[in-house]
Write a protein that holds these residues in place. Structure first.
Motif, mmCIF file in Angstrom:
data_model
loop_
_atom_site.group_PDB
_atom_site.id
_atom_site.type_symbol
_atom_site.label_atom_id
_atom_site.label_comp_id
_atom_site.label_asym_id
_atom_site.label_seq_id
_atom_site.Cartn_x
_atom_site.Cartn_y
_atom_site.Cartn_z
ATOM 1 N N UNK A 151 -41.238 -3.028 33.296
ATOM 2 C CA UNK A 151 -42.481 -2.452 32.783
ATOM 3 C C UNK A 151 -42.226 -1.658 31.495
ATOM 4 N N UNK A 152 -41.066 -1.047 31.402
ATOM 5 C CA UNK A 152 -40.736 -0.281 30.188
ATOM 6 C C UNK A 152 -39.718 -1.016 29.325
ATOM 7 N N UNK A 153 -39.616 -2.302 29.529
ATOM 8 C CA UNK A 153 -38.727 -3.091 28.702
ATOM 9 C C UNK A 153 -37.278 -3.103 29.142
ATOM 10 N N UNK A 154 -36.989 -2.639 30.368
ATOM 11 C CA UNK A 154 -35.612 -2.640 30.863
ATOM 12 C C UNK A 154 -35.356 -3.959 31.586
ATOM 13 N N UNK A 155 -34.309 -4.638 31.194
ATOM 14 C CA UNK A 155 -33.959 -5.897 31.856
ATOM 15 C C UNK A 155 -33.639 -5.644 33.322
ATOM 16 N N UNK A 156 -34.125 -6.506 34.193
ATOM 17 C CA UNK A 156 -33.973 -6.270 35.636
ATOM 18 C C UNK A 156 -32.513 -6.151 36.050
ATOM 19 N N UNK A 157 -31.618 -6.869 35.383
ATOM 20 C CA UNK A 157 -30.206 -6.809 35.767
ATOM 21 C C UNK A 157 -29.562 -5.476 35.376
ATOM 22 N N UNK A 158 -30.274 -4.642 34.616
ATOM 23 C CA UNK A 158 -29.719 -3.344 34.221
ATOM 24 C C UNK A 158 -30.306 -2.194 35.030
ATOM 25 N N UNK A 159 -31.228 -2.486 35.946
ATOM 26 C CA UNK A 159 -31.805 -1.444 36.794
ATOM 27 C C UNK A 159 -30.828 -1.136 37.921
ATOM 28 N N UNK A 160 -30.449 0.118 38.045
ATOM 29 C CA UNK A 160 -29.463 0.521 39.041
ATOM 30 C C UNK A 160 -30.162 1.186 40.216
ATOM 31 N N UNK A 161 -29.963 0.637 41.399
ATOM 32 C CA UNK A 161 -30.533 1.214 42.618
ATOM 33 C C UNK A 161 -29.471 2.087 43.269
ATOM 34 N N UNK A 162 -29.708 3.385 43.283
ATOM 35 C CA UNK A 162 -28.693 4.292 43.800
ATOM 36 C C UNK A 162 -28.972 4.749 45.223
ATOM 37 N N UNK A 163 -30.227 4.682 45.648
ATOM 38 C CA UNK A 163 -30.602 5.354 46.894
ATOM 39 C C UNK A 163 -30.923 6.815 46.587
ATOM 40 N N UNK A 164 -31.276 7.560 47.604
ATOM 41 C CA UNK A 164 -31.651 8.974 47.443
ATOM 42 C C UNK A 164 -30.499 9.858 47.893
ATOM 43 N N UNK A 165 -29.870 10.607 46.979
ATOM 44 C CA UNK A 165 -28.730 11.455 47.375
ATOM 45 C C UNK A 165 -29.063 12.438 48.489
ATOM 46 N N UNK A 166 -30.303 12.950 48.505
ATOM 47 C CA UNK A 166 -30.672 13.933 49.533
ATOM 48 C C UNK A 166 -30.630 13.341 50.937
#
Length: 220
Positions: free
Chosen positions: A1-16
């Protein structure tokens, strides 16, 4: 949506939520309760600065009263249950007394009232009844079956149903009789966590720190 390539999106989870992913299930004794099944009712916090706070407060209390009545029905049937009331940490002072009075009017006595210790309470609970909230995700992470009446979470791991004392009592009873202890439900739980939390291995904080270090070194 903001022009970020899907392969560069990092899913980290929620640290809390890392502790909910890595610690084992608890026992009622960790909460100072007898060794019997534990049902927890989680309330929320209505900000006075929110949209329509009076309407939201009435809906909050309506749902909470139904949860209390459902548990009172199960106790009246002879089910041996400890009941925990888990308040939101930001709930106004005195909400403990107000909600305990509400429970009493519904014919239910509360065994433990707590604002904090969420992870410990979830791990020691056999079922959680909650309002629409991220606590549903936290409960699934902890391995505790959660019921949020009249609310639909995609993936089927959060149970719903009608907001009526008899219907909710039946759903709670089914959970306590281990209706969710199936391979099919376990698969739904894992699918749900992938949808709502990304990776659920307790290493979200580590991934976030590693990402910050990489960005700092690279000047990002």
């Amino acid at each position: 949506r903001r022009g970020v390539a899907s392969e560069r999106i990092i899913l980290t989870g929620n640290p809390a939520w890392d502790p909910l992913c890595t610690r084992s299930r608890g026992r009622p004794a960790s909460l100072g309760l007898p060794d019997r099944q534990v049902a927890t009712v989680a309330t929320s916090w209505v900000s006075p600065d929110g949209v329509c706070p009076d309407l939201t407060s009435r809906e909050h209390d309506r749902r909470t009263r139904v949860a209390f009545r459902a548990l009172a029905c199960l106790r009246a049937k002879g089910m041996d249950l400890s009941v925990v009331l888990k308040l939101h940490p930001s709930a106004p002072p005195g909400d403990e007394r107000r909600l305990e009075q509400m429970a009493s009017e519904a014919g239910l006595s509360i065994d433990l009232v707590a604002r904090y210790r969420l992870a410990e309470i979830l791990r020691a609970s056999d079922v959680l009844v909650a309002l629409p909230s991220t606590i549903a995700i936290e409960s699934v992470l902890a391995g505790t079956p959660v019921i949020v009446p009249e609310c639909s979470f995609e993936g089927g791991a959060v149970l719903g149903g009608r907001l009526a004392p008899d219907c909710l009592a039946k759903t709670i009873e089914d959970v306590l009789c281990r209706s969710t202890a199936t391979a099919e439900f376990a698969a739904r739980r894992l699918d749900f966590l992938e949808r709502y939390n990304g990776r659920c291995d307790g290493r979200a904080a580590e991934r976030n720190v590693d990402r910050l270090v990489v960005q700092s070194v690279c000047g990002g």
